[in-house]
Design a protein around this motif. Sequence first.
Motif, mmCIF file in Angstrom:
data_model
loop_
_atom_site.group_PDB
_atom_site.id
_atom_site.type_symbol
_atom_site.label_atom_id
_atom_site.label_comp_id
_atom_site.label_asym_id
_atom_site.label_seq_id
_atom_site.Cartn_x
_atom_site.Cartn_y
_atom_site.Cartn_z
ATOM 1 N N ASN B 359 14.195 10.743 6.984
ATOM 2 C CA ASN B 359 13.061 9.909 7.383
ATOM 3 C C ASN B 359 13.267 9.421 8.807
ATOM 4 O O ASN B 359 14.395 9.288 9.277
ATOM 5 N N THR B 360 12.145 9.174 9.474
ATOM 6 C CA THR B 360 12.192 8.679 10.849
ATOM 7 C C THR B 360 11.284 7.462 10.972
ATOM 8 O O THR B 360 10.508 7.160 10.061
ATOM 9 N N MET B 361 11.358 6.781 12.113
ATOM 10 C CA MET B 361 10.470 5.655 12.373
ATOM 11 C C MET B 361 9.003 6.117 12.398
ATOM 12 O O MET B 361 8.108 5.347 12.073
ATOM 13 N N GLU B 362 8.765 7.391 12.769
ATOM 14 C CA GLU B 362 7.395 7.919 12.749
ATOM 15 C C GLU B 362 6.859 7.923 11.316
ATOM 16 O O GLU B 362 5.688 7.624 11.091
ATOM 17 N N ASP B 363 7.732 8.273 10.369
ATOM 18 C CA ASP B 363 7.327 8.239 8.949
ATOM 19 C C ASP B 363 6.921 6.826 8.562
ATOM 20 O O ASP B 363 5.903 6.614 7.887
ATOM 21 N N VAL B 364 7.729 5.854 8.972
ATOM 22 C CA VAL B 364 7.456 4.454 8.646
ATOM 23 C C VAL B 364 6.096 4.066 9.233
ATOM 24 O O VAL B 364 5.255 3.460 8.563
ATOM 25 N N GLN B 365 5.882 4.462 10.481
ATOM 26 C CA GLN B 365 4.619 4.146 11.150
ATOM 27 C C GLN B 365 3.436 4.770 10.408
ATOM 28 O O GLN B 365 2.394 4.136 10.222
ATOM 29 N N TYR B 366 3.612 6.012 9.975
ATOM 30 C CA TYR B 366 2.533 6.701 9.253
ATOM 31 C C TYR B 366 2.179 5.952 7.966
ATOM 32 O O TYR B 366 1.004 5.732 7.662
ATOM 33 N N VAL B 367 3.217 5.534 7.229
ATOM 34 C CA VAL B 367 2.973 4.787 5.983
ATOM 35 C C VAL B 367 2.239 3.481 6.292
ATOM 36 O O VAL B 367 1.301 3.095 5.586
ATOM 37 N N LEU B 368 2.664 2.829 7.385
ATOM 38 C CA LEU B 368 2.026 1.560 7.749
ATOM 39 C C LEU B 368 0.572 1.767 8.178
ATOM 40 O O LEU B 368 -0.247 0.855 8.083
ATOM 41 N N ASP B 369 0.234 2.974 8.616
ATOM 42 C CA ASP B 369 -1.154 3.270 8.972
ATOM 43 C C ASP B 369 -2.012 3.554 7.735
ATOM 44 O O ASP B 369 -3.146 3.113 7.647
ATOM 45 N N VAL B 370 -1.458 4.311 6.786
ATOM 46 C CA VAL B 370 -2.299 4.744 5.653
ATOM 47 C C VAL B 370 -2.314 3.749 4.492
ATOM 48 O O VAL B 370 -3.262 3.716 3.709
ATOM 49 N N LEU B 371 -1.278 2.928 4.371
ATOM 50 C CA LEU B 371 -1.180 2.043 3.200
ATOM 51 C C LEU B 371 -2.214 0.909 3.171
ATOM 52 O O LEU B 371 -2.849 0.678 2.126
ATOM 53 N N PRO B 372 -2.421 0.167 4.282
ATOM 54 C CA PRO B 372 -3.345 -0.980 4.193
ATOM 55 C C PRO B 372 -4.752 -0.636 3.684
ATOM 56 O O PRO B 372 -5.264 -1.332 2.803
ATOM 57 N N PRO B 373 -5.406 0.468 4.180
ATOM 58 C CA PRO B 373 -6.729 0.764 3.628
ATOM 59 C C PRO B 373 -6.701 1.105 2.140
ATOM 60 O O PRO B 373 -7.658 0.807 1.417
#
Lengths: 205, 384
Positions: B359-373
């Motif tokens: 996993n990378t910080m990009e993965d974390v960022q992606y999750v943070l983008d898709v999870l809230p909606p």
Amino acid sequence: MSDFKSFMTDWVYTDTVKDHFINPRNIWRKEDEFEPDGFGEVGSLACGDQMRVGIKVADGKISDIRWLTYGCASAIASTSMMSEMVKGMTLAEAYAITPAMITNKLGGLPEHKFHCSVLGDKALRAAIDDYLESTGQENPFKGHVAKIVCECKGVNDQQIEELVKTDKVANLQQLMELTGLGTGCGKCKAEAERLIAEFRHLYGK
Amino acid sequence: MKSDTVYMDNNATTCMAPEVIDGMHEAEKIYGNASSMHQRGREAAALVGLSRESVARLLGCDADEVIFNSGATESNNAVFNIARHLIALKGGKIVTTTIEHPAIIETVKYLRTEGVRVDLAEVDPEGIVKIDQLEKLVDDDTVLVSVMMGNNESGAIQNVMEACRIAHSHGALFHTDATQAIGKMNIDFNKSAFDYMSLSAHKFYGPKGVGCLIVKKGAPLFPLMHGGHQENGIRPGTYNTQAIYGMGIAADLAARNLDDEIQRLWEMREALRKGIEERIEDVVINGSQEHCLPGTLNVSFPRAEGESILLMLDLKGVEVSTGSACATGSLEPSYVLMATGMDVELAHGSIRFSLGRYNTMEDVQYVLDVLPPIIRNLREMSTR
């Protein structure tokens, strides 16, 4: 060995379930300002789902419906499908909707998810009861409709009555073997045993 | 078969490291039976021996304290089977906890039907075993104490050093299921004075179906199966040379830069936690934050149900797990979370993110983008 793709499903549920899960129909959104003629809420948080249904009634038919749920994909998809099915139905038709009818329309659900689909029609019946009561009408349906005993396997009291009446079932063990009742979460076994005793008494067995 | 997803379910299993895959490809030609005396047999035996040394180096034990088997489920069963034998010989009881892996919880249920006494220590609201309760349960009659090192669901790291001390002060043996801790914590088996330790290779980028039980020299041993001389007759069956070799490579990789990897996993986990708390209102972070496996984040989203969240994330290419009953088919939410005294709705709305090496910080960022909606959407259709 068989082809990999033949064993790999696109999704854990059918495409219809997926469609209704991603795009649920008739969600009761605040901005809709939907004023129901009848309102029903059922569910057990212990099972992880809860359901609220509101209906509009015109000329003895369901003209519109809205719903909300705290539930899993099966609960969301089942209720969405149910809400599409009942629009335009008479109250009698709507009252007779069963989880099996909804599940069939969805193209099936995994066996252990069946119990997730029983809340929508339950809440719908509660909403119809509420409509009839609040408008001072007689309720010709209540008590005459099969009541689900085993939610996991979808076995109702009328099926049990028929099996006892026709001597196919005399005890809980036989009922479980024949219908699968009580083989999921098992919560219904005491109720089923009580019903068997009641029907045996009723039919002089 | 390749899938292009953000995989954050590393506590369920990990992918094999490329180095492990390469090594196993080399080993696949070495088909000899490691027990044979001829050259092909000796080649296979060399691979098993190499792997044994690597595993011992990673865990701080001696090579001859490693018993290769099929993994932690077998190891846990083997240890409780040893306790059962000892209790049959001289009486006594077992003490373990309410949050162990099913390989122990279900074994306990079975042993109880055989009349074996087993006491369970409970956990506090953070998912940490109540050590004072454990101390009360362990008496001079106790044959075995078993406490896991880190919990798979909550990530809660247990005070196994103290539990081991308590066991030994009453003359009991101590076992820890370290499956989730390998490659995420510094482990020194000999220094810790444990008697038994379980692990599986597939939790640290090795192959599935292989693992080992570490047994301190002199600790009692009874075989779970019979039929061969392998592993001193304790674990019979022809060596799975290739898988064992893969596990050895995985052990070498886990030992490399362990402290840096722990730091990196924790930073990603904290970025995910902070991001979720910032972008989504009304969330509950579960389990101990002070004593937590570095890559594990367990979060509850009230008014949104876990299976729905999991499937919505899956549609966005993010793979996680949930403690909701709806995802298990058992109709009961996670017993590990419920053991902390958690409200049933929170357990149903719990999601476990478990980050890993790839996993990378990009993965974390992606999750943070898709999870809230996703959470917003589910809450909008919620009765709660």
